[in-house]
Scaffold this active site. Structure first.
Site, PDB file in Angstrom:
ATOM      1  N   THR A 143      -4.211  -7.641  -9.823  1.00  0.00           N
ATOM      2  CA  THR A 143      -4.505  -6.207  -9.862  1.00  0.00           C
ATOM      3  C   THR A 143      -3.234  -5.449  -9.522  1.00  0.00           C
ATOM      4  OG1 THR A 143      -5.938  -4.417  -9.119  1.00  0.00           O
ATOM      5  CG2 THR A 143      -5.511  -6.172  -7.522  1.00  0.00           C
ATOM      6  N   GLU A 144      -2.961  -4.415 -10.320  1.00  0.00           N
ATOM      7  CA  GLU A 144      -1.663  -3.738 -10.267  1.00  0.00           C
ATOM      8  C   GLU A 144      -1.318  -3.207  -8.884  1.00  0.00           C
ATOM      9  OE1 GLU A 144      -2.581  -0.785 -13.195  1.00  0.00           O
ATOM     10  OE2 GLU A 144      -3.191   0.709 -11.733  1.00  0.00           O
ATOM     11  N   ASN A 145      -2.359  -2.944  -8.087  1.00  0.00           N
ATOM     12  CA  ASN A 145      -2.116  -2.379  -6.761  1.00  0.00           C
ATOM     13  C   ASN A 145      -1.801  -3.435  -5.710  1.00  0.00           C
ATOM     14  OD1 ASN A 145      -4.913  -2.860  -7.430  1.00  0.00           O
ATOM     15  ND2 ASN A 145      -5.447  -2.060  -5.421  1.00  0.00           N
ATOM     16  N   SER A 166       4.749  -5.629  -7.744  1.00  0.00           N
ATOM     17  CA  SER A 166       3.609  -5.821  -8.639  1.00  0.00           C
ATOM     18  C   SER A 166       3.958  -5.446 -10.072  1.00  0.00           C
ATOM     19  CB  SER A 166       2.425  -4.981  -8.158  1.00  0.00           C
ATOM     20  OG  SER A 166       1.290  -5.239  -8.955  1.00  0.00           O
ATOM     21  N   GLN A 201       3.009   4.248 -14.002  1.00  0.00           N
ATOM     22  CA  GLN A 201       2.975   3.765 -12.622  1.00  0.00           C
ATOM     23  C   GLN A 201       4.129   2.818 -12.281  1.00  0.00           C
ATOM     24  OE1 GLN A 201      -0.404   1.878  -9.621  1.00  0.00           O
ATOM     25  NE2 GLN A 201      -0.943   2.392 -11.687  1.00  0.00           N
TER      26      GLN A 201
END
Lengths: 223, 253, 223, 253
Positions: free
Chosen positions: C48-50, C90, D103
Site C-alpha cells: 500500500t502506497e502509504n 514507498s 503523490q
C-alpha cells in the site's frame, strides 16, 4: 621564526569554537584530533559518513567491533542517543546542509574559498576522493585545519589553487598553525594570530594582502 | 510459500555471467560480503564491472577477486587505502579501469537507479575534474552537475538477519551501502548471519523490505558476536586476537 | 445482450492471474476487491502506497487501528513478515519498477496503452490524483479493472483517450466485464471473451479492430 | 545538554509567521499532528502555504485550519475525499489556491529538498496535464519530466516516541510523510506520544535522527494504545466507540 601551534593545540583551538548541540563531521587525518578536545560536559554530536550520528570514542582494545567504524575505518563506539542509517541517507544529510560544521584537511585553500584536498594531481598517483567533495559543499560551515606552509615552505593559502579542486567557494575558515583566517569577500581575513605572528608577517609568508580582523570580538560560529 | 533462502553461497551467486556489473556492499571491511565474494571467485565469472565504495583491503574478499584478475573495471569513491595493494598494483599496471565517483554521488546514483529517477542535479563535484564533461546547471543561484543512475545486474550484500521473504536488518555501520544496492540490481543476493522465522523481525525496524531481495544465504554468526550479543575479542579485521589488559589495538588510518 | 461478469467474478478472474510471490498494489475502488479472491494458500504480498508491504485483511470492528490504513484510508492489518517505510521509500519502490503487478480502475484505456483514470476534466470538478500516476508508470505489469462500457453505453476502450491522461503507454492488460484484452503493438487483443461475447461482437461494442488471441494458451504473467 | 523538548504545543509552534510555508505530516488522518495544528490555529498565523498529501478531513486538524481561512495555498496530491467538505467549499469559492502534485513526485520533491538535490527527472506524470510546462527529457529511451525540490519554513509532524535529541520512531502507516518532511524544513516541530530517555530508542530502529528535529512536544498516548500496546476500541477517526460483537465498523472509502 614565528610561533607555531602544535597540531594538538590547534585541534584544541578548533574544538573551542564548536558550540554545544552542533552536528559535526571531522575529516580523516588531522581533523579527527579535534574530537579529543571537545569538552566532555558539552553534548556535541559527531557524524561519520558511513552511517552514524552520535559517534563516541575509540573502544578498549578487547572491545573492538569491526561493524562499528568511522570514515577512516578506525574502530569507534556509539553514544546513547546514536542512530544508524544507510549511505544514501548519510550523504543526503551532508549534501542537504544539515551538518553544522565539518573540519577538513587541505593541500591548498584559495582566497575565494576554493578547497583542494583530495589529489595532488601528480602523474601516476592513484586518486581517491571519498566523501570530501560532499562535505566541502554540504556542511553549513566548512573549516579547514592545516599547516600554513608546506614542508618546502610554500603557503597553502593561495590566490588560486593549482591542485585539483575539492569544492568551489566552500571554505568558511582556515585554522593554521600560525593563525586563524576567515574568507571575506574573496580575501583572507586574519581573525587570530598566534604568538608573535602579525598580520604583516603573515601577509609576507602568504604573499597576499590580508584583511585584519584580529580586533573582532571572538564569535561563536552559528550551526 | 515464498522462500528466498538458498543453502550455500555457491547457490546464492549462481548464474553471474562474465561481463556482469556487480555491486558489492561494504565500506572497507565493514559489511563486505566476503563469503559471497569467495563463491563468486569459485564460480569463475570474469570481465566483471564492480561497484563498491573501495577497491579491496588486504588479500581477502574484494581484493582476492581483483587479484584473480576477474575485474575489468571498478566504480568507487576511495580506492587508495593503506591496505589496497592488490588494486594499486593492477591500476599501476594498467590492468584495471577506474571510474572515480564522489562518495555521495555514488550513493545517490545507486539510490536513483532503485528509485526510478532518470537523472538528478547534484551540487557535489561542481567545478572539479570529477565533473569534467558533465552537464552543469545553475538552479536558484547554486551550481549543480547532472548525475545518472548506476544500475547492476547483481548486488552482493551482507546483512545481519533475514527472513525467508528477504526482509533484512543490518548491524551498526555495516549497513552502509547494502540497503541502496539491494534496490539497484536486477538480482540481489544477501548473506546474513542467521535466517530468522517470518515475523521475527520488527516490521518497524526492517531496513530492507524483501521486495528488493532475491536470494538469502546464512553464513553463520560473525566472530565478534555470541548468540546475537557483542562479545568482542577480535581485531579490526575480525580476527580473533588475545588482548592484554595493557594491549594496544591495531588501528587503521 | 452479451454476458457480463459481475464485479466480484471479475475480481476473482484477476486474482487467478496473480502468481505466488508477486508484489501487488491494488488501486482504490473496485481493484481492492481482488484481495478477497487471492488464494489463502499462496503468499502474495500486498503493497500500500502509504508505507506498508505485507498488508493483511480488514480488522475486526473493535480492533480498528487508525495508524494502520491502506491507500483508501480504510483500516487494515499487517501480516507476519510485513515492513513499514516512509513515503519517499514507498514511491521509490513503485517508480523503481519493483512491484510486479498493479490493478487500477479506468475511465478510458487507449489501444496504445494510455490510461485515463484520475479526472474527467469536467469544469468545476476538484482534481485529485494521489498515487495513480506513479502506479501507472511504475509497476512491471499494469492491469486495468473496469466495465467495458460506461453507464451511457460508450466504450471505455478507445482509439485515443479524451479524458486527461494518467500515464502514457503504460497499460498491459484490461480486465473488463465482457472480456480480457492485452495491448499488442498499438491494438487491443482479445485474450479471453466471457460467455457469449465473441471477438466480432466485442469489436462492434468497442468500434475498433481487435486482434484475436482467444486461442492463446493461458499465460501466467511474469512478475 | 541538548534538550529539544518543549512543554506544550503552543511553545512548539511559536514563531510561525504569516505567509510561512508549512509542511504538515499525515496521510488522511494517520500521522496528522492534530495538537500542533490546533496550536497553529491558536497562534493566529495566516496566509500560509500548506504542504500535505490531502486537504483536510472532517472538521478537525488541517480542515479546521482551512476553515479559519488561514491557508492561501495548498500543495497536495489528493484533496478530494468523502470528508473534505471544508476544502471543497473554499476551492469552489476560489478562496484557496491548489497545486496538485502526483503523490510520488510530492514525496520525492520533499526528499530532494532535504537531500540537497537541485532537481530530478521523474517518469511520473509524463504526457499528462500535470506535466504541462515542465521540462521534459528522454533518457535511455524513457521520457521524464524535471521536478524541483519543495522546501518549507516549518514542518509539523507526528511521531510515536522521541528523545531529547529529537530522535524519532513512528507507528505503522502513520510514518508516511513525517521522515521526509523533517528533512525539508528550516524548523521541524514534532508531537510525540511520549518523550523517552536518551538511549531508550534502538539506534538501529531510529527512523528520524535528531539532526532533522528542532522541537519535540509530548501530547500523551493515542487513545487506541495503552502503555504502548494496541488495545483498540476506537473507530477509524480514533474516537472511542463501543463495538457490539455483531457491530460493523465505520469504514472510509
Amino acid at each position: 621564526m614565528s610561533t607555531r601551534l602544535s597540531r594538538d593545540h590547534l585541534a584544541r583551538r578548533i574544538a573551542a569554537d564548536i558550540p554545544e548541540g552542533a552536528y559535526v563531521n571531522l575529516g580523516i587525518g588531522a581533523p579527527t584530533l579535534v574530537a579529543n578536545y571537545l569538552p566532555h560536559d558539552l553534548e556535541i554530536i559527531l557524524h561519520t559518513e558511513n552511517g552514524l550520528l552520535g559517534m563516541g570514542e575509540a573502544p578498549q582494545p578487547g572491545r573492538i567491533d569491526p561493524d562499528l567504524i568511522n570514515a577512516g575505518k578506525q574502530p569507534v563506539t556509539a553514544l546513547a542517543g546514536a542512530a544508524y542509517f544507510h549511505h544514501a541517507d548519510s550523504f543526503a544529510m551532508m549534501r542537504g546542509g544539515h551538518l553544522g560544521v565539518c573540519v577538513l584537511g587541505a593541500f591548498q585553500v584559495s582566497q575565494t574559498g576554493d578547497l583542494a584536498n583530495w589529489s595532488t594531481g601528480a602523474p601516476g598517483a592513484i586518486p581517491a576522493v571519498g566523501g570530501a567533495m560532499d562535505l566541502a559543499i554540504g556542511a553549513k560551515r566548512v573549516y579547514v585545519m592545516t599547516d600554513l606552509l608546506t614542508k618546502t615552505g610554500e603557503s597553502k593559502l593561495v590566490d588560486a589553487c593549482t591542485y585539483p579542486l575539492t569544492g568551489v567557494g566552500c571554505v568558511n575558515r582556515v585554522y593554521t598553525d600560525h593563525a586563524v583566517f576567515d574568507i571575506e569577500a574573496g580575501r583572507f581575513a586574519v581573525r587570530e594570530a598566534f604568538g608573535d605572528n602579525t598580520v604583516p608577517s603573515l601577509a609576507e609568508l602568504i604573499g597576499l594582502e590580508l584583511i585584519d580582523r584580529t580586533d573582532a570580538a571572538a564569535s561563536v560560529p552559528g550551526d | 510459500m515464498i522462500d528466498k533462502t538458498v543453502t550455500d553461497a555457491a547457490a546464492a551467486v549462481a548464474g553471474i555471467p562474465d561481463g556482469a556489473t556487480v555491486m558489492i556492499g561494504g565500506f572497507g571491511r565493514a559489511g563486505q560480503p566476503v563469503e559471497l565474494i569467495d563463491a563468486l571467485i569459485d564460480g569463475g565469472a570474469t570481465g566483471l564491472t564492480i561497484v563498491n565504495n573501495n577497491a579491496g583491503n588486504g588479500d581477502t574478499g574484494l581484493a582476492a577477486l581483483l587479484a584473480k584478475k576477474r575485474v575489468r573495471k571498478i566504480v568507487c569513491s576511495f580506492p587508495r587505502q593503506h591496505d589496497s595493494w592488490v588494486f594499486d598494483e593492477l591500476y599501476r599496471a594498467g590492468e584495471i579501469e577506474l571510474e572515480l565517483v564522489p562518495q555521495g554521488n555514488l550513493a545517490e546514483r545507486i539510490r536513483a537507479a532503485g528509485a526510478g529517477i532518470g537523472a538528478f542535479f547534484s551540487p557535489t563535484g561542481v567545478g572539479t575534474t570529477l565533473a569534467d564533461g558533465k552537464e552543469e546547471r545553475t538552479i536558484d543561484g547554486r551550481r549543480y552537475v547532472l548525475e545518472y543512475p548506476i544500475r547492476a545486474d547483481y548486488a552482493l550484500i551482507s546483512a545481519w538477519k533475514g527472513d525467508r521473504w528477504g526482509n533484512l536488518v543490518y548491524r551498526e555501520t555495516a549497513r552502509n551501502f547494502g540497503p541502496i544496492m539491494a534496490t539497484a540490481a536486477a538480482t540481489t543476493v544477501v548473506q546474513v548471519d542467521e535466517i530468522v522465522p517470518l515475523g521475527a523481525l520488527d516490521p518497524e525496524a526492517v531496513v530492507t523490505p524483501g521486495i528488493f531481495v532475491d536470494r538469502v544465504v546464512a553464513v553463520g554468526e560473525r566472530p565478534w558476536l555470541h548468540a546475537g550479543a557483542f562479545v568482542g575479542g577480535v581485531d579490526i579485521e575480525g580476527r580473533p586476537a588475545p588482548f592484554e589488559a595493557s594491549g594496544t589495538a591495531e588501528v587503521e588510518q
